[in-house]
Write a protein that holds these residues in place. Structure first.
Motif, PDB file in Angstrom:
ATOM      1  N   ALA A  93      -3.689   0.838  -9.839  1.00 32.21           N
ATOM      2  CA  ALA A  93      -4.153   1.203  -8.495  1.00 32.21           C
ATOM      3  C   ALA A  93      -5.538   0.619  -8.237  1.00 32.21           C
ATOM      4  CB  ALA A  93      -4.177   2.720  -8.338  1.00 32.21           C
ATOM      5  N   LEU A  94      -6.377   0.642  -9.276  1.00 27.02           N
ATOM      6  CA  LEU A  94      -7.720   0.072  -9.177  1.00 27.02           C
ATOM      7  C   LEU A  94      -7.641  -1.430  -8.901  1.00 27.02           C
ATOM      8  CD1 LEU A  94     -10.850   0.237  -9.647  1.00 27.02           C
ATOM      9  CD2 LEU A  94     -10.370  -0.193 -12.047  1.00 27.02           C
ATOM     10  N   LEU A  95      -6.826  -2.140  -9.666  1.00 29.93           N
ATOM     11  CA  LEU A  95      -6.684  -3.588  -9.488  1.00 29.93           C
ATOM     12  C   LEU A  95      -6.108  -3.930  -8.121  1.00 29.93           C
ATOM     13  CD1 LEU A  95      -5.322  -4.557 -13.036  1.00 29.93           C
ATOM     14  CD2 LEU A  95      -7.611  -4.953 -12.133  1.00 29.93           C
ATOM     15  N   LEU A  96      -5.094  -3.164  -7.687  1.00 31.90           N
ATOM     16  CA  LEU A  96      -4.475  -3.396  -6.386  1.00 31.90           C
ATOM     17  C   LEU A  96      -5.483  -3.157  -5.257  1.00 31.90           C
ATOM     18  CD1 LEU A  96      -1.876  -4.112  -4.870  1.00 31.90           C
ATOM     19  CD2 LEU A  96      -1.289  -1.676  -4.882  1.00 31.90           C
ATOM     20  N   GLY A  97      -6.291  -2.106  -5.403  1.00 32.25           N
ATOM     21  CA  GLY A  97      -7.313  -1.811  -4.402  1.00 32.25           C
ATOM     22  C   GLY A  97      -8.343  -2.928  -4.313  1.00 32.25           C
ATOM     23  N   LEU A  98      -8.758  -3.457  -5.476  1.00 29.97           N
ATOM     24  CA  LEU A  98      -9.717  -4.560  -5.495  1.00 29.97           C
ATOM     25  C   LEU A  98      -9.146  -5.811  -4.828  1.00 29.97           C
ATOM     26  CD1 LEU A  98     -11.160  -4.212  -9.122  1.00 29.97           C
ATOM     27  CD2 LEU A  98     -12.407  -3.846  -6.980  1.00 29.97           C
ATOM     28  N   ILE A  99      -7.874  -6.102  -5.107  1.00 30.38           N
ATOM     29  CA  ILE A  99      -7.222  -7.295  -4.528  1.00 30.38           C
ATOM     30  C   ILE A  99      -7.108  -7.157  -3.008  1.00 30.38           C
ATOM     31  CG2 ILE A  99      -5.048  -8.580  -4.396  1.00 30.38           C
ATOM     32  CD1 ILE A  99      -4.692  -7.918  -7.413  1.00 30.38           C
ATOM     33  N   PHE A 111      -6.793   4.036  -5.201  1.00 31.75           N
ATOM     34  CA  PHE A 111      -6.536   2.901  -4.297  1.00 31.75           C
ATOM     35  C   PHE A 111      -7.279   3.054  -2.979  1.00 31.75           C
ATOM     36  CE2 PHE A 111      -4.206   1.011  -0.778  1.00 31.75           C
ATOM     37  CZ  PHE A 111      -4.161  -0.320  -1.184  1.00 31.75           C
ATOM     38  N   VAL A 112      -7.197   4.236  -2.364  1.00 27.84           N
ATOM     39  CA  VAL A 112      -7.810   4.462  -1.053  1.00 27.84           C
ATOM     40  C   VAL A 112      -9.325   4.279  -1.112  1.00 27.84           C
ATOM     41  CG1 VAL A 112      -8.329   6.225   0.686  1.00 27.84           C
ATOM     42  CG2 VAL A 112      -5.986   5.933  -0.126  1.00 27.84           C
ATOM     43  N   ASN A 113      -9.976   4.845  -2.125  1.00 23.03           N
ATOM     44  CA  ASN A 113     -11.430   4.759  -2.199  1.00 23.03           C
ATOM     45  C   ASN A 113     -11.908   3.353  -2.538  1.00 23.03           C
ATOM     46  OD1 ASN A 113     -12.915   7.507  -1.890  1.00 23.03           O
ATOM     47  ND2 ASN A 113     -11.063   8.005  -3.038  1.00 23.03           N
ATOM     48  N   ILE A 114     -11.210   2.663  -3.419  1.00 25.15           N
ATOM     49  CA  ILE A 114     -11.589   1.282  -3.747  1.00 25.15           C
ATOM     50  C   ILE A 114     -11.364   0.381  -2.541  1.00 25.15           C
ATOM     51  CG2 ILE A 114     -11.017  -0.725  -5.165  1.00 25.15           C
ATOM     52  CD1 ILE A 114     -12.585   1.407  -6.644  1.00 25.15           C
ATOM     53  N   TYR A 115     -10.256   0.581  -1.849  1.00 25.97           N
ATOM     54  CA  TYR A 115      -9.924  -0.242  -0.686  1.00 25.97           C
ATOM     55  C   TYR A 115     -10.937  -0.053   0.435  1.00 25.97           C
ATOM     56  CZ  TYR A 115      -7.284  -2.106   3.275  1.00 25.97           C
ATOM     57  OH  TYR A 115      -6.882  -2.826   4.383  1.00 25.97           O
ATOM     58  N   GLN A 116     -11.378   1.174   0.642  1.00 29.46           N
ATOM     59  CA  GLN A 116     -12.299   1.472   1.735  1.00 29.46           C
ATOM     60  C   GLN A 116     -13.750   1.120   1.410  1.00 29.46           C
ATOM     61  OE1 GLN A 116     -11.475   5.641   2.524  1.00 29.46           O
ATOM     62  NE2 GLN A 116     -10.117   5.117   4.227  1.00 29.46           N
ATOM     63  N   SER A 117     -14.089   1.053   0.120  1.00 31.44           N
ATOM     64  CA  SER A 117     -15.498   0.851  -0.242  1.00 31.44           C
ATOM     65  C   SER A 117     -15.958  -0.589  -0.073  1.00 31.44           C
ATOM     66  CB  SER A 117     -15.736   1.288  -1.693  1.00 31.44           C
ATOM     67  OG  SER A 117     -15.126   0.382  -2.576  1.00 31.44           O
ATOM     68  N   ARG A 118     -15.038  -1.562  -0.252  1.00 31.87           N
ATOM     69  CA  ARG A 118     -15.404  -2.979  -0.168  1.00 31.87           C
ATOM     70  C   ARG A 118     -16.608  -3.266  -1.080  1.00 31.87           C
ATOM     71  NH1 ARG A 118     -11.074  -5.068   2.900  1.00 31.87           N
ATOM     72  NH2 ARG A 118     -10.737  -3.762   4.710  1.00 31.87           N
ATOM     73  N   MET A 119     -16.477  -2.920  -2.361  1.00 32.60           N
ATOM     74  CA  MET A 119     -17.607  -3.006  -3.292  1.00 32.60           C
ATOM     75  C   MET A 119     -17.994  -4.451  -3.597  1.00 32.60           C
ATOM     76  SD  MET A 119     -17.886  -1.451  -7.141  1.00 32.60           S
ATOM     77  CE  MET A 119     -17.666   0.229  -6.582  1.00 32.60           C
ATOM     78  N   ALA A 178      -8.791  -5.186  -1.012  1.00 34.06           N
ATOM     79  CA  ALA A 178     -10.116  -5.165  -0.383  1.00 34.06           C
ATOM     80  C   ALA A 178     -10.742  -6.554  -0.396  1.00 34.06           C
ATOM     81  CB  ALA A 178     -11.017  -4.172  -1.101  1.00 34.06           C
ATOM     82  N   GLY A 179     -10.589  -7.267  -1.516  1.00 30.48           N
ATOM     83  CA  GLY A 179     -11.182  -8.598  -1.647  1.00 30.48           C
ATOM     84  C   GLY A 179     -10.605  -9.609  -0.675  1.00 30.48           C
ATOM     85  N   PHE A 180      -9.294  -9.548  -0.458  1.00 28.15           N
ATOM     86  CA  PHE A 180      -8.633 -10.493   0.443  1.00 28.15           C
ATOM     87  C   PHE A 180      -8.443  -9.934   1.858  1.00 28.15           C
ATOM     88  CE2 PHE A 180      -7.370 -12.051  -3.766  1.00 28.15           C
ATOM     89  CZ  PHE A 180      -7.591 -13.415  -3.623  1.00 28.15           C
ATOM     90  N   ARG A 181      -9.060  -8.763   2.110  1.00 34.14           N
ATOM     91  CA  ARG A 181      -9.005  -8.138   3.444  1.00 34.14           C
ATOM     92  C   ARG A 181      -7.560  -7.961   3.924  1.00 34.14           C
ATOM     93  NH1 ARG A 181     -14.275  -6.366   4.277  1.00 34.14           N
ATOM     94  NH2 ARG A 181     -15.697  -7.932   3.484  1.00 34.14           N
ATOM     95  N   ILE A 182      -6.709  -7.511   3.027  1.00 30.55           N
ATOM     96  CA  ILE A 182      -5.299  -7.311   3.364  1.00 30.55           C
ATOM     97  C   ILE A 182      -5.147  -6.015   4.157  1.00 30.55           C
ATOM     98  CG2 ILE A 182      -2.974  -6.933   2.436  1.00 30.55           C
ATOM     99  CD1 ILE A 182      -3.856  -8.581  -0.021  1.00 30.55           C
ATOM    100  N   GLU A 183      -4.548  -6.112   5.325  1.00 33.95           N
ATOM    101  CA  GLU A 183      -4.324  -4.933   6.158  1.00 33.95           C
ATOM    102  C   GLU A 183      -3.085  -4.174   5.675  1.00 33.95           C
ATOM    103  OE1 GLU A 183      -6.135  -3.633   8.596  1.00 33.95           O
ATOM    104  OE2 GLU A 183      -7.682  -5.176   8.307  1.00 33.95           O
ATOM    105  N   ILE A 184      -3.236  -2.882   5.457  1.00 31.50           N
ATOM    106  CA  ILE A 184      -2.126  -2.046   5.002  1.00 31.50           C
ATOM    107  C   ILE A 184      -1.399  -1.495   6.238  1.00 31.50           C
ATOM    108  CG2 ILE A 184      -1.429  -0.113   3.542  1.00 31.50           C
ATOM    109  CD1 ILE A 184      -2.955  -2.308   2.055  1.00 31.50           C
ATOM    110  N   PRO A 185      -0.083  -1.702   6.343  1.00 27.46           N
ATOM    111  CA  PRO A 185       0.666  -1.184   7.499  1.00 27.46           C
ATOM    112  C   PRO A 185       0.557   0.344   7.573  1.00 27.46           C
ATOM    113  CG  PRO A 185       1.997  -2.723   6.237  1.00 27.46           C
ATOM    114  CD  PRO A 185       0.771  -2.449   5.430  1.00 27.46           C
ATOM    115  N   PRO A 186       0.412   0.911   8.766  1.00 32.17           N
ATOM    116  CA  PRO A 186       0.280   2.368   8.927  1.00 32.17           C
ATOM    117  C   PRO A 186       1.399   3.163   8.259  1.00 32.17           C
ATOM    118  CG  PRO A 186      -0.195   1.254  10.997  1.00 32.17           C
ATOM    119  CD  PRO A 186       0.318   0.211  10.066  1.00 32.17           C
TER     120      PRO A 186
END
Length: 311
Positions: A170-176, A50-58, A178-186
């Motif tokens: 986790a892969l699908l959640l990360g893509l979603i 999740f972290v790597n997919i979310y941060q990569s913005r592929m 990242a794709g919708f620029r959803i901010e994850i609460p700290p």
């Protein structure tokens, strides 16, 4: 030579040290490997994914390139091992174990740590390896199983196994996200990030412990062919496909490096479970992992020369 030594010291040697730590700990304390496997599969690996997919913005175009490469590469690997097994007149059981030892790579607890070390400042490189890992899991539960016991395992059981893989979600959640620029609460991001950071060390220590359980025994006649096919023919074919597709930069580097990893531990587990030359499968994991310290070093070096990343 100086560059190769530096790659070995900075990337491969830290990996070997953690493998040795895992092997020693298992010899001394007899670690409960199933617990470590569950921790990695259901906690640390999904968090890392999740972290790597979310941060990569592929970008979508890169995703398409990766899928096309993986389809071509796996098609070549399957076809090549099928031809070799027939030309050398292997019996069906030996052929099945040989094929799995070449087609199924250790893309998770070997591949991801190596990629994290190579691309420590480039999340895209790690994200590509995560897609390779997911694809390899799909191959394991389809081709890998059917290759050994197609008559015993139906399509439904394979699909069930696939949907049990938490890293897929986790892969699908990360893509979603990242794709919708959803901010994850700290308050959520920090624990997920901590779990992702823990993956590298735990994965390598677990792999070291797993390798410590393998008894080398008398070398199987097909072992050398298996090791050469996985560590030399595989990367060579990947390089040809990369040039054919016109890939470059981080994408080409990551896919080339991803093709060089040793035989998957899963191939040994499947062979043991279905009694398909488990000795050959275990030896393939052990020997290919040992020799990969040299071949992966060379591939990482070549990847940097052939596909420089422009900034």
């Amino acid at each position: 030579m100086a560059v190769l030594s530096l790659i070995f010291l900075q990337i491969i040697l830290p990996l070997l040290i953690l493998l040795a730590v895992g092997a020693i700990l298992h010899k001394v304390f007899a670690l409960h490997l199933k617990s470590f496997s569950k921790l990695l599969t259901y906690c640390l690996l999904p968090a890392n994914t999740f972290v790597n997919i979310y941060q990569s913005r592929m970008p979508l175009a890169i995703f398409g390139q990766i899928i096309l490469f993986l389809l071509l590469f796996s098609t070549f690997s399957i076809s090549f091992t099928e031809i070799i097994s027939r030309v050398t007149k292997m019996d069906r059981k030996t052929a099945a174990t040989y094929k799995n030892s070449v087609v199924l790579m250790n893309s998770a607890n070997y591949g991801i740590p190596v990629s994290q070390m190579v691309f420590h400042a480039n999340p895209l490189g790690v994200s590509i390896q995560l897609f390779v890992m997911i694809f390899q899991n799909l191959l394991t539960f389809t081709y890998g199983i059917f290759n050994l016991v197609s008559a015993k395992s139906g399509g439904r059981s394979v699909i069930k196994e696939l949907f049990k893989l938490p890293m897929l979600y986790a892969l699908l959640l990360g893509l979603i996200c990242a794709g919708f620029r959803i901010e994850i609460p700290p308050i959520l991001w920090k624990p997920v990030e901590n779990m992702a950071d823990a993956f590298l060390a735990v994965a390598l220590i677990t792999l070291g412990a797993q390798i410590a359980t393998i008894r080398p025994g008398k070398p199987h006649p097909v072992l050398y062919l298996s090791t050469f096919s996985r560590l030399v023919i595989g990367p060579g074919a990947a390089l040809g496909i990369i040039f054919l597709l016109g890939l470059d930069g981080t994408v080409a580097q990551s896919l080339f490096i991803a093709s060089s990893f040793p035989t998957s531990r899963n191939s040994s587990i499947l062979a043991l479970e279905y009694n398909n030359h488990p000795d050959l499968a275990a030896q393939a994991v052990l020997i290919s992992t040992l020799f990969s310290t040299v071949t992966v070093t060379l591939v990482v070096w070549l990847a940097g020369i052939l596909f420089p990343v422009t900034t």
